[in-house]
Design an enzyme around this catalytic site. Structure first.
Site, PDB file in Angstrom:
ATOM      1  CG  ASP A  91     -19.169 -14.610  99.058  1.00 21.53           C
ATOM      2  OD1 ASP A  91     -19.903 -15.616  99.050  1.00 21.53           O
ATOM      3  OD2 ASP A  91     -19.595 -13.467  99.300  1.00 21.53           O
ATOM      4  CB  SER A  92     -21.651 -15.248  95.328  1.00 19.02           C
ATOM      5  OG  SER A  92     -22.154 -14.482  96.415  1.00 19.02           O
TER       6      SER A  92
ATOM      7  CE1 TYR B 251     -21.056 -17.871  92.616  1.00 24.88           C
ATOM      8  CE2 TYR B 251     -20.085 -18.879  94.567  1.00 24.88           C
ATOM      9  CZ  TYR B 251     -19.942 -18.361  93.302  1.00 24.88           C
ATOM     10  OH  TYR B 251     -18.702 -18.334  92.714  1.00 24.88           O
TER      11      TYR B 251
ATOM     12  CB  CYS C  79     -19.984 -18.614  99.589  1.00 26.78           C
ATOM     13  SG  CYS C  79     -21.625 -18.761  98.838  1.00 26.78           S
ATOM     14  CG  ASN C  80     -23.128 -19.661 105.195  1.00 24.21           C
ATOM     15  OD1 ASN C  80     -22.958 -20.448 106.115  1.00 24.21           O
ATOM     16  ND2 ASN C  80     -22.815 -18.385 105.299  1.00 24.21           N
ATOM     17  CB  THR C  81     -24.928 -20.722  98.611  1.00 22.52           C
ATOM     18  OG1 THR C  81     -25.958 -19.916  99.198  1.00 22.52           O
ATOM     19  CG2 THR C  81     -25.526 -21.516  97.455  1.00 22.52           C
TER      20      THR C  81
ATOM     21  CD  GLU D  60     -21.824  -8.506  95.361  1.00 17.72           C
ATOM     22  OE1 GLU D  60     -21.184  -8.134  94.367  1.00 17.72           O
ATOM     23  OE2 GLU D  60     -21.313  -9.163  96.295  1.00 17.72           O
TER      24      GLU D  60
ATOM     25  CB  CYS E 247     -25.769 -15.014 103.463  1.00 21.20           C
ATOM     26  SG  CYS E 247     -25.075 -14.266 101.951  1.00 21.20           S
ATOM     27  CB  THR E 248     -20.042 -14.305 103.937  1.00 19.63           C
ATOM     28  OG1 THR E 248     -20.146 -14.489 102.518  1.00 19.63           O
ATOM     29  CG2 THR E 248     -19.663 -15.620 104.584  1.00 19.63           C
ATOM     30  CG  HIS E 249     -23.170 -10.815 100.331  1.00 24.15           C
ATOM     31  ND1 HIS E 249     -22.769 -12.044  99.860  1.00 24.15           N
ATOM     32  CD2 HIS E 249     -22.853  -9.917  99.353  1.00 24.15           C
ATOM     33  CE1 HIS E 249     -22.244 -11.902  98.652  1.00 24.15           C
ATOM     34  NE2 HIS E 249     -22.281 -10.623  98.318  1.00 24.15           N
TER      35      HIS E 249
END
Length: 263
Positions: free
Chosen positions: A10-11, A42, A73-75, A151, A183-185
């Site tokens: 992931d980002s 991302y 990561c969806n992006t 983050e 978004c996975t975050h």
């Protein structure tokens, strides 16, 4: 061969929400996780740079003898999944916003979607809307600032709550009863989101369980399931900040060592 690890990337730390679901579903599997935190989020990257990052991470997983790769990561899924599948000869499990289950759950026929701008603009996402939410009213928001707060491990800070209020309250005013976290975050903010929603009935949906089930199906079909007890998981990042180590440990609820990998 079955004991080879699954690579997940992931980002940043967001994909840990996917890793946790996979560990619960597949406790014997050995996992590699790569957080590209130096380049997060991302959703704000130029596509050329995003492709370079996906190439770098995929090559790293190949070097680590990964038997499969999960794009957490969806992006990256929206923009790079098909390209990665054409470039690499290993199973690639991708994710997509949970539009279908949200459309099935809603009672008010009004759905909210939190995602990055790249995801919201993508053909993949808009195809999901056309296929599954054609008869629903969808309110969407590119939640700038969410990724950065996760983050930093700031899941309930005043700034995080203010951002959630900024994006969520207008949707609640429009009577959404279901919110897609695209978004996975964002699942790490679920408790704070529910707190802001208060007494307003709100069902939050994400794709972590769907990804873990898909990983199970793919590994089973290809005969790649690990038949030995779990040995170890490894964590890597393009950032070497001490704070990142602390955030990993906070989100995984254990003391986690993260290895720094330079470009």
């Amino acid at each position: 061969m079955s004991a080879r690890p699954i690579g997940i990337f992931d980002s940043g730390v967001g994909g840990l929400s996917i890793l946790k679901a996979i560990k619960q579903q597949l406790p014997d599997e050995n996992l590699l996780y790569f957080a590209d935190s130096q380049y997060a989020p991302y959703g704000e990257l130029d596509e050329t740079i995003l492709k370079q990052r996906c190439l770098f991470i995929a090559d790293f997983f190949i070097q680590k003898n990964a038997k499969a790769m999960v794009i957490a990561c969806n992006t990256a899924t929206a923009l790079m999944a098909e390209w990665l599948r054409a470039e690499y000869d290993i199973p690639i499990i991708a994710i997509e916003p949970a539009i279908k289950p949200a459309a099935q759950i809603t009672r008010t026929n009004a759905i909210g979607v939190f995602a990055t701008q790249h995801t919201l603009n993508s053909e993949r996402y808009n195809s999901l809307l056309e296929r599954f939410a054609k008869d629903k009213t969808v309110y969407q928001s590119a939640c700038e600032g969410f990724v950065e707060q996760v983050e930093k491990g700031e899941l309930n800070s005043l700034k995080t709550i203010a951002l959630i209020e900024q994006y969520l309250l207008p949707m609640l005013d429009n009577n959404i009863d279901t919110l897609v976290l695209g978004c996975t975050h964002y699942p790490f903010l679920s408790d704070a989101i529910q707190s802001v929603a208060g007494q307003h009935p709100l069902t939050i949906v994400d794709n972590a369980n769907a990804v873990s089930l898909q990983a199970t199906r793919v590994l089973t079909e290809l005969g790649l399931s690990n038949l030995k007890p779990h040995e170890s998981d490894e964590f890597f990042s393009s950032s070497n900040s001490q704070s990142l180590q602390e955030v990993f440990s906070k989100l995984l609820l254990n003391n986690t060592h993260v290895n720094y990998i330079a470009d």
